[in-house]
Design a protein around this motif. Structure first.
Motif, PDB file in Angstrom:
ATOM      1  N   ALA A  24      -0.829   3.688  -0.124  1.00  0.00           N
ATOM      2  CA  ALA A  24       0.129   2.781  -0.781  1.00  0.00           C
ATOM      3  C   ALA A  24       0.455   3.276  -2.180  1.00  0.00           C
ATOM      4  O   ALA A  24       1.628   3.277  -2.586  1.00  0.00           O
ATOM      5  CB  ALA A  24      -0.439   1.358  -0.828  1.00  0.00           C
ATOM      6  N   LEU A  25      -0.550   3.716  -2.925  1.00  0.00           N
ATOM      7  CA  LEU A  25      -0.292   4.222  -4.277  1.00  0.00           C
ATOM      8  C   LEU A  25       0.620   5.442  -4.260  1.00  0.00           C
ATOM      9  O   LEU A  25       1.547   5.545  -5.078  1.00  0.00           O
ATOM     10  CB  LEU A  25      -1.610   4.589  -4.976  1.00  0.00           C
ATOM     11  CG  LEU A  25      -2.473   3.454  -5.475  1.00  0.00           C
ATOM     12  CD1 LEU A  25      -3.764   4.016  -6.086  1.00  0.00           C
ATOM     13  CD2 LEU A  25      -1.734   2.610  -6.492  1.00  0.00           C
ATOM     14  N   ILE A  26       0.366   6.356  -3.349  1.00  0.00           N
ATOM     15  CA  ILE A  26       1.186   7.571  -3.318  1.00  0.00           C
ATOM     16  C   ILE A  26       2.612   7.239  -2.895  1.00  0.00           C
ATOM     17  O   ILE A  26       3.576   7.773  -3.434  1.00  0.00           O
ATOM     18  CB  ILE A  26       0.533   8.690  -2.460  1.00  0.00           C
ATOM     19  CG1 ILE A  26       1.025  10.071  -2.897  1.00  0.00           C
ATOM     20  CG2 ILE A  26       0.792   8.515  -0.988  1.00  0.00           C
ATOM     21  CD1 ILE A  26       0.466  10.559  -4.187  1.00  0.00           C
ATOM     22  N   TRP A  27       2.770   6.315  -1.954  1.00  0.00           N
ATOM     23  CA  TRP A  27       4.108   5.897  -1.544  1.00  0.00           C
ATOM     24  C   TRP A  27       4.837   5.242  -2.711  1.00  0.00           C
ATOM     25  O   TRP A  27       6.024   5.488  -2.920  1.00  0.00           O
ATOM     26  CB  TRP A  27       4.035   4.938  -0.348  1.00  0.00           C
ATOM     27  CG  TRP A  27       4.160   5.671   0.947  1.00  0.00           C
ATOM     28  CD1 TRP A  27       3.154   5.995   1.807  1.00  0.00           C
ATOM     29  CD2 TRP A  27       5.352   6.203   1.511  1.00  0.00           C
ATOM     30  NE1 TRP A  27       3.658   6.690   2.868  1.00  0.00           N
ATOM     31  CE2 TRP A  27       5.003   6.829   2.726  1.00  0.00           C
ATOM     32  CE3 TRP A  27       6.680   6.208   1.108  1.00  0.00           C
ATOM     33  CZ2 TRP A  27       5.940   7.453   3.539  1.00  0.00           C
ATOM     34  CZ3 TRP A  27       7.625   6.833   1.927  1.00  0.00           C
ATOM     35  CH2 TRP A  27       7.248   7.444   3.126  1.00  0.00           C
ATOM     36  N   ASN A  28       4.162   4.397  -3.471  1.00  0.00           N
ATOM     37  CA  ASN A  28       4.806   3.751  -4.615  1.00  0.00           C
ATOM     38  C   ASN A  28       5.283   4.794  -5.619  1.00  0.00           C
ATOM     39  O   ASN A  28       6.389   4.673  -6.155  1.00  0.00           O
ATOM     40  CB  ASN A  28       3.849   2.754  -5.266  1.00  0.00           C
ATOM     41  CG  ASN A  28       3.534   1.586  -4.353  1.00  0.00           C
ATOM     42  OD1 ASN A  28       4.226   1.334  -3.367  1.00  0.00           O
ATOM     43  ND2 ASN A  28       2.465   0.887  -4.656  1.00  0.00           N
ATOM     44  N   ALA A  77      12.648   5.863   2.111  1.00  0.00           N
ATOM     45  CA  ALA A  77      12.543   4.398   2.098  1.00  0.00           C
ATOM     46  C   ALA A  77      12.455   3.852   3.525  1.00  0.00           C
ATOM     47  O   ALA A  77      11.772   2.857   3.777  1.00  0.00           O
ATOM     48  CB  ALA A  77      13.722   3.782   1.347  1.00  0.00           C
ATOM     49  N   ALA A  78      13.112   4.529   4.465  1.00  0.00           N
ATOM     50  CA  ALA A  78      13.046   4.106   5.866  1.00  0.00           C
ATOM     51  C   ALA A  78      11.724   4.520   6.517  1.00  0.00           C
ATOM     52  O   ALA A  78      11.291   3.897   7.490  1.00  0.00           O
ATOM     53  CB  ALA A  78      14.218   4.705   6.645  1.00  0.00           C
ATOM     54  N   PRO A  81       7.984   1.858   5.775  1.00  0.00           N
ATOM     55  CA  PRO A  81       7.480   0.785   6.643  1.00  0.00           C
ATOM     56  C   PRO A  81       6.706   1.296   7.860  1.00  0.00           C
ATOM     57  O   PRO A  81       5.770   0.657   8.324  1.00  0.00           O
ATOM     58  CB  PRO A  81       8.744   0.038   7.078  1.00  0.00           C
ATOM     59  CG  PRO A  81       9.761   0.366   6.032  1.00  0.00           C
ATOM     60  CD  PRO A  81       9.436   1.759   5.573  1.00  0.00           C
ATOM     61  N   TRP A  82       7.082   2.459   8.347  1.00  0.00           N
ATOM     62  CA  TRP A  82       6.365   3.082   9.465  1.00  0.00           C
ATOM     63  C   TRP A  82       4.947   3.428   9.035  1.00  0.00           C
ATOM     64  O   TRP A  82       3.985   3.187   9.773  1.00  0.00           O
ATOM     65  CB  TRP A  82       7.142   4.317   9.916  1.00  0.00           C
ATOM     66  CG  TRP A  82       6.531   5.168  10.973  1.00  0.00           C
ATOM     67  CD1 TRP A  82       6.266   4.824  12.267  1.00  0.00           C
ATOM     68  CD2 TRP A  82       6.137   6.538  10.840  1.00  0.00           C
ATOM     69  NE1 TRP A  82       5.733   5.893  12.950  1.00  0.00           N
ATOM     70  CE2 TRP A  82       5.656   6.963  12.092  1.00  0.00           C
ATOM     71  CE3 TRP A  82       6.165   7.449   9.789  1.00  0.00           C
ATOM     72  CZ2 TRP A  82       5.199   8.259  12.321  1.00  0.00           C
ATOM     73  CZ3 TRP A  82       5.711   8.740  10.018  1.00  0.00           C
ATOM     74  CH2 TRP A  82       5.235   9.125  11.277  1.00  0.00           C
ATOM     75  N   ALA A  83       4.803   3.973   7.833  1.00  0.00           N
ATOM     76  CA  ALA A  83       3.476   4.295   7.303  1.00  0.00           C
ATOM     77  C   ALA A  83       2.653   3.021   7.133  1.00  0.00           C
ATOM     78  O   ALA A  83       1.478   2.967   7.490  1.00  0.00           O
ATOM     79  CB  ALA A  83       3.604   5.031   5.971  1.00  0.00           C
ATOM     80  N   ARG A  84       3.275   2.008   6.586  1.00  0.00           N
ATOM     81  CA  ARG A  84       2.561   0.744   6.357  1.00  0.00           C
ATOM     82  C   ARG A  84       2.144   0.105   7.681  1.00  0.00           C
ATOM     83  O   ARG A  84       1.041  -0.443   7.795  1.00  0.00           O
ATOM     84  CB  ARG A  84       3.431  -0.208   5.553  1.00  0.00           C
ATOM     85  CG  ARG A  84       2.681  -1.443   5.145  1.00  0.00           C
ATOM     86  CD  ARG A  84       3.486  -2.311   4.233  1.00  0.00           C
ATOM     87  NE  ARG A  84       2.652  -3.406   3.743  1.00  0.00           N
ATOM     88  CZ  ARG A  84       3.087  -4.358   2.980  1.00  0.00           C
ATOM     89  NH1 ARG A  84       4.333  -4.387   2.570  1.00  0.00           N
ATOM     90  NH2 ARG A  84       2.270  -5.320   2.598  1.00  0.00           N
ATOM     91  N   TRP A 173       1.574  -2.289  -1.511  1.00  0.00           N
ATOM     92  CA  TRP A 173       2.733  -1.549  -1.022  1.00  0.00           C
ATOM     93  C   TRP A 173       3.974  -2.056  -1.741  1.00  0.00           C
ATOM     94  O   TRP A 173       4.128  -3.256  -1.963  1.00  0.00           O
ATOM     95  CB  TRP A 173       2.898  -1.740   0.477  1.00  0.00           C
ATOM     96  CG  TRP A 173       1.815  -1.097   1.287  1.00  0.00           C
ATOM     97  CD1 TRP A 173       0.630  -1.654   1.652  1.00  0.00           C
ATOM     98  CD2 TRP A 173       1.819   0.230   1.804  1.00  0.00           C
ATOM     99  NE1 TRP A 173      -0.108  -0.762   2.384  1.00  0.00           N
ATOM    100  CE2 TRP A 173       0.591   0.406   2.494  1.00  0.00           C
ATOM    101  CE3 TRP A 173       2.722   1.276   1.774  1.00  0.00           C
ATOM    102  CZ2 TRP A 173       0.273   1.600   3.148  1.00  0.00           C
ATOM    103  CZ3 TRP A 173       2.410   2.471   2.418  1.00  0.00           C
ATOM    104  CH2 TRP A 173       1.193   2.608   3.096  1.00  0.00           C
ATOM    105  N   ALA A 174       4.880  -1.143  -2.075  1.00  0.00           N
ATOM    106  CA  ALA A 174       6.155  -1.528  -2.674  1.00  0.00           C
ATOM    107  C   ALA A 174       6.931  -2.352  -1.661  1.00  0.00           C
ATOM    108  O   ALA A 174       6.890  -2.080  -0.456  1.00  0.00           O
ATOM    109  CB  ALA A 174       6.951  -0.290  -3.082  1.00  0.00           C
ATOM    110  N   SER A 175       7.611  -3.369  -2.143  1.00  0.00           N
ATOM    111  CA  SER A 175       8.376  -4.199  -1.199  1.00  0.00           C
ATOM    112  C   SER A 175       9.757  -3.671  -0.980  1.00  0.00           C
ATOM    113  O   SER A 175      10.255  -2.830  -1.640  1.00  0.00           O
ATOM    114  CB  SER A 175       8.448  -5.627  -1.707  1.00  0.00           C
ATOM    115  OG  SER A 175       8.721  -5.684  -3.060  1.00  0.00           O
TER     116      SER A 175
END
Length: 175
Positions: A24-28, A77-78, A81-84, A173-175
């Protein structure tokens, strides 16, 4: 020769919880890059990281492997959500882990490729494959963090000890 003590089920769960927090941190950090976050190297590396995570989870669940093609994501960005969603499914799987299951051998559909590369494929246990996924993810998060810095962003500190020092927070996770 002394036998090494096996990790406890709770330790595997801890590593998997940390992995989600770090992902989550790396994605943000990636999503904060703005237009630079569409860098092909970031796309490729994040796709690889999560494709491997998904593949192992499906093997552990004894489900058919299904692959989502990189081209199916219009941008990062698409893909997020798959990762999450992987981590939501992984969390449910982790709740079912039992000590005895961690020692069972796992049959990998890609074993023939391993034999071609190394000449043989000895059995690997569920516990060993969980550790592989955690370590593999850590390796690629490091590559992603380097790329984030190269693109002018600030990579987060995702070390396990940093997570422990901060009282093992839930992933944001970023929303």
């Amino acid at each position: 020769m002394a036998e090494h003590a096996a990790m406890q089920t709770s330790e595997y769960r801890t590593l998997l919880r940390h992995m989600e927090w770090a992902d989550a941190l790396i994605w943000n950090a990636v999503l904060k890059l703005g237009p630079a976050n569409q860098d092909q190297r970031l796309l490729d590396r994040l796709y690889h990281l999560h494709s491997v995570q998904w593949a192992y989870l499906k093997v552990w669940q004894k489900q058919p492997l299904t692959y989502r093609e990189l081209a199916s994501f219009k941008d990062l960005a698409a893909m997020a959500p798959w990762a999450r969603s992987y981590h939501r499914e992984l969390s449910l799987f982790a709740e079912t882990l039992e000590g005895a299951a961690l020692g069972r051998d796992v049959e990998f559909p890609w074993a023939d490729q391993v034999v071609k590369q190394f000449g043989s494929a000895a059995p690997a246990t569920l516990g060993e494959s969980i550790l592989h996924v955690v370590l593999h993810s850590t390796y690629h998060r490091g590559q992603i963090a380097t790329r984030v810095r190269e693109l002018g962003g600030e990579p987060p500190l995702t070390d396990l000890i940093a997570w422990a020092w901060t009282a093992r927070p839930e992933p944001r996770w970023a929303s």
